[in-house]
Enzyme design. Structure first.
Site, PDB file in Angstrom:
ATOM      1  N   CYS A  62      12.779  14.729   8.169  1.00  0.00           N
ATOM      2  CA  CYS A  62      12.879  16.003   8.467  1.00  0.00           C
ATOM      3  C   CYS A  62      14.252  16.443   8.792  1.00  0.00           C
ATOM      4  O   CYS A  62      15.169  15.860   8.300  1.00  0.00           O
ATOM      5  CB  CYS A  62      11.936  15.935  10.101  1.00  0.00           C
ATOM      6  SG  CYS A  62      12.895  15.151  11.249  1.00  0.00           S
ATOM      7  N   GLY A  63      14.377  17.691   9.546  1.00  0.00           N
ATOM      8  CA  GLY A  63      15.707  18.156   9.724  1.00  0.00           C
ATOM      9  C   GLY A  63      16.671  17.251  10.094  1.00  0.00           C
ATOM     10  O   GLY A  63      17.712  17.035   9.681  1.00  0.00           O
TER      11      GLY A  63
END
Length: 308
Positions: free
Chosen positions: A74-75
């Site tokens: 994810c980020g």
């Protein structure tokens, strides 16, 4: 790494992590120790993490099956790591360097690698993944100064995985009050959902509406829609949701999450007594798009087609 050691790796990401996930998947597919990479695609960070964690939590037990591991992106790498670790026998760690990967494999038996799509470039991620695959549990590592672990630490490592895996089993005997959501139903008075036979609900908050809902095994929700989208988490049981609008279906069991957008027409079948917590984005309402007999016919046809 032993020459005959083989891995099957499940990978998924959210939108922020997709480019890095794609690069890591390509790298792993060319890795000599990787027998198979299953790319589960892109979803919300928690759904992506859950999709991978389910496979790692319950791997193929055949003696000659490759070791199952996961990669989630994810980020930041934090969200997917947190959610993957909610599954038993999953030990997920966010790694920012090869040294992190060596440490967590040596000490934590990490079987799900979490990466940051915004902070880790593809070449660095490839080096991290290589170190993660090459390092066995209990190996000397940077945390030990690359020296063998003392005998007392080795003894601890020998017992730790079995003790960690037993924690969820022990928790099953805990009272409902141990769970912030489950305790909501303690002493609740449920009201039947009149248009959904077999269902009953207790609204715990109004507008946006939250409710604890339960359905008997065999119950069916005819196709319907709501003015507002809703999130639900299955507390226990087994159900299948058909999103008629999107022509998609979802099999849900304990701990699974599903968001249904506003206006999407969906029908549901319950295969076990099922309880779930649900939250609408606004005030609860419901509009039927078919009757119960039509729903039963449609669901029977879907299940028959799926079994062929």
């Amino acid at each position: 790494m032993a020459a005959d050691r083989r891995f099957k790796i499940f990978a998924a990401a959210d939108g922020f992590g997709q480019p890095l996930k794609d690069a890591v998947v390509a790298h792993l597919r060319a890795h000599p120790a990787v027998a198979e990479v299953v790319d589960l695609g892109v979803d919300k960070y928690y759904a992506a993490a859950a999709a991978v964690a389910r496979h790692v939590s319950s791997p193929d037990s055949a003696p000659d099956a490759p070791e199952v591991r996961g990669v989630v992106v994810c980020g930041t790498g934090a969200g997917v790591c947190i959610f993957a670790n909610k599954y038993p026998r999953v030990y997920a760690t966010h790694c920012a360097s090869p040294a992190d990967a060596v440490n967590t494999r040596s000490i934590n038996a990490c079987n799900v690698l979490a990466l940051s799509g915004s902070a880790t470039p593809p070449d660095a991620a490839a080096a991290i993944a290589d170190a993660w695959l090459a390092t066995p549990f209990r190996a000397p590592c940077p945390a030990s100064g690359d020296a063998p672990w003392p005998e007392d630490i080795q003894r601890f490592f020998d017992t730790a995985p079995d003790e960690m895996a037993a924690i969820p089993e022990a928790a099953k005997g805990a009272p409902d009050s141990a769970c912030a959501i489950c305790c909501l139903k303690s002493g609740m008075e449920f009201e039947p959902v009149g248009i959904m036979p077999g269902g009953e609900m207790r609204i715990v908050r109004e507008s946006p509406t939250s409710a604890y809902v339960r359905f008997k095994a065999g119950s069916v929700e005819p196709a319907h829609h709501h003015t507002f989208g809703h999130d639900l988490v299955v507390i226990k049981g087994k159900k299948k949701v058909w999103n008629v609008t999107k022509k998609e279906s979802y099999d849900l069991v304990d701990g699974d999450f599903l968001f249904t957008p506003a206006g999407d027409v969906h029908r549901v079948k319950y295969f076990e007594d099922t309880e779930f917590f649900i939250r609408w984005d606004g005030h609860w309402d419901i509009f039927l798009d078919e009757d119960l007999d039509t729903a039963h016919t449609a669901i029977d046809a879907e299940l028959a087609a799926a079994s062929k």
